[in-house]
Design an enzyme around this catalytic site. Sequence first.
Site, short mmCIF file in Angstrom:
data_model
loop_
_atom_site.label_atom_id
_atom_site.label_comp_id
_atom_site.label_asym_id
_atom_site.label_seq_id
_atom_site.Cartn_x
_atom_site.Cartn_y
_atom_site.Cartn_z
N ARG A 166 0.66 -1.01 -0.20
CA ARG A 166 0.21 -0.20 0.39
C ARG A 166 0.95 1.00 -0.11
O ARG A 166 0.25 2.80 -0.45
CB ARG A 166 -0.96 -0.25 1.25
N PHE A 190 -11.21 -6.14 -5.97
CA PHE A 190 -11.18 -7.39 -5.45
C PHE A 190 -10.81 -5.88 -3.68
O PHE A 190 -9.28 -6.08 -2.83
CB PHE A 190 -10.40 -8.02 -4.90
N ASP A 200 -15.79 -4.65 -4.76
CA ASP A 200 -15.32 -6.07 -4.14
C ASP A 200 -17.01 -6.32 -3.96
O ASP A 200 -18.31 -5.61 -4.52
CB ASP A 200 -14.91 -5.27 -2.20
N ASP A 226 -6.19 -7.76 -6.70
CA ASP A 226 -5.98 -8.27 -4.91
C ASP A 226 -6.50 -9.62 -4.97
O ASP A 226 -7.01 -9.58 -3.76
CB ASP A 226 -5.49 -7.72 -3.98
N CYS A 279 -2.33 -14.46 -2.68
CA CYS A 279 -1.84 -15.62 -1.77
C CYS A 279 -1.88 -16.77 -1.82
O CYS A 279 -2.45 -17.34 -0.39
CB CYS A 279 -2.62 -14.21 -0.79
N1 SAH Z 1 -6.02 -5.42 -1.63
C1 SAH Z 1 -6.52 -5.91 -0.46
C2 SAH Z 1 -7.14 -7.32 0.65
C3 SAH Z 1 -8.16 -8.34 -0.60
S1 SAH Z 1 -8.92 -9.48 0.36
C4 SAH Z 1 -6.90 -5.27 0.82
O1 SAH Z 1 -5.52 -4.95 0.76
O2 SAH Z 1 -7.01 -4.99 2.44
C5 SAH Z 1 -9.22 -10.57 -1.35
C6 SAH Z 1 -10.97 -9.59 -1.37
O3 SAH Z 1 -11.78 -10.09 -2.07
C7 SAH Z 1 -12.10 -9.75 -0.10
O4 SAH Z 1 -12.46 -8.17 0.29
C8 SAH Z 1 -13.72 -10.32 -0.69
O5 SAH Z 1 -14.26 -10.27 0.36
C9 SAH Z 1 -12.92 -10.29 -2.19
N2 SAH Z 1 -13.62 -11.26 -2.86
C10 SAH Z 1 -13.43 -12.88 -3.08
N3 SAH Z 1 -14.43 -12.95 -3.48
C11 SAH Z 1 -15.19 -11.98 -4.82
C12 SAH Z 1 -15.33 -11.32 -6.19
N4 SAH Z 1 -15.39 -13.36 -6.22
N5 SAH Z 1 -15.67 -10.99 -6.36
C13 SAH Z 1 -15.84 -9.57 -5.86
N6 SAH Z 1 -14.91 -9.43 -4.23
C14 SAH Z 1 -14.35 -10.61 -3.99
#
Ligand code: SAH
Length: 395
Positions: free
Chosen positions: A206, A222, A244, A292, A332
């Site tokens: 970040r 995401f 998301d 992500d 991840c």
């Molecule tokens: N980049 C973020 C962390 C992402 S974690 C950070 O730095 O804080 C992954 C995220 O993907 C979660 O918030 C989850 O709700 C979302 N997610 C999982 N599957 C998804 C999908 N199919 N479409 C949209 N969001 C999704």
Amino acid sequence: MKKLILKAGRDRPIRQRQPWIFSGAIEKFGREEAGSTVRVESSEGELLGHAFLSLPNKSLAARMVSFGTQDPDEAIVESIKRALVLRKSLNLDSDALRLINGEGDYLPGLIVDSYAGHLVLQISNAGWEKRREWLKDLLISECQPLSIYEKSVGPSRKEERLEDREGQIYGETPEVVTVNEGDVKLYVPIHKGQKTGLFIDQREMRGFLRNLSSGKKVLNLFSYTGGFSLAALKGGANFAVSVDRSELALSLIEPQLEENGFDQKRHQSIQADVFSYVREQKKLDFDLIIVDPPALAKHAKDRVAAARAYKDLNREVMRRITKETMILTCSCSAAVDDKLFSQVISQAALEANVMAKVVGRHQMAPDHPVSLFHPQGSYLKSLLLISFDLAGKMD
Ligand code: SAH
């Protein structure tokens, strides 16, 4: 104390300080309940260390908590203290910190995060489960926390036949805790959020991204609670879009914009399935795109399917860029290693017919140490790419 005796010639990984003992390497162990501490001996009867026993029929049968002749209880206390001292010495400019990082701190299956003094505890095996009260008292005396919330959930507990357990175990943890990551204020939904509330492991990325954001239009796929979007806006991005599927995560972005003094007009939240969202867009007209996703491979056996999913997702994003675009793409999944991830992303670029240069790789968060002897602990990887359409000219 019961003994776990390794088969002849199967002691090498333990001598190399790998923490996991698989059932195939075991000659015999005394009948003991899961979570007990056992002496681990070579076939010649040499003491190699001590381990927490898992269920007898499990492939991952035991986890080392001490090596050599050290008393295991002493070793555990020492590992916890070393972990806490390390976090102090790292001097990170954030009060969202991982204090204990499981295998990376020689404490297999134990996670403790601190959010402005509120601890979140995650226990994922029977060894810690047995020592839960003791652990709680130790954390109280060593960390003087404001509160401790337990979030012991997840697949590894199921494998140990432990019920998920969530709730307050000390003091009172607010639903949402505000932390300062540098000079960005982030909201951490401890009770209802994902993981322990925040993806602390992306802190350095970040920060990295923030420095690249000035004047840019950013798409954060995401996004969770918008950490990357807020970092980008702090770095001077003109506009950020967070996508998301979690309503709760997105609902925290507006108040965080307010808390950080950002104009709401600089941000848009979109609640959608990212895979469909991307496919529905004709173009992704952005300067910077973050991809992500959650772990697409949960187990080693999902590796191939996950590799394909990463490839398809990144290809669909790359196909839609309209100009030279910076893409931060992450994985991840522990089962998808650095090499495979790079291969997958290059294949995605080929299929999307874009050129791409790597200008940055994942910078790990130092409060998520990885044991040199257990490289599997390094699950998070990222590539920062500059990509442009093969047919494109300079914008
Ligand atoms: N980049 C973020 C962390 C992402 S974690 C950070 O730095 O804080 C992954 C995220 O993907 C979660 O918030 C989850 O709700 C979302 N997610 C999982 N599957 C998804 C999908 N199919 N479409 C949209 N969001 C999704």
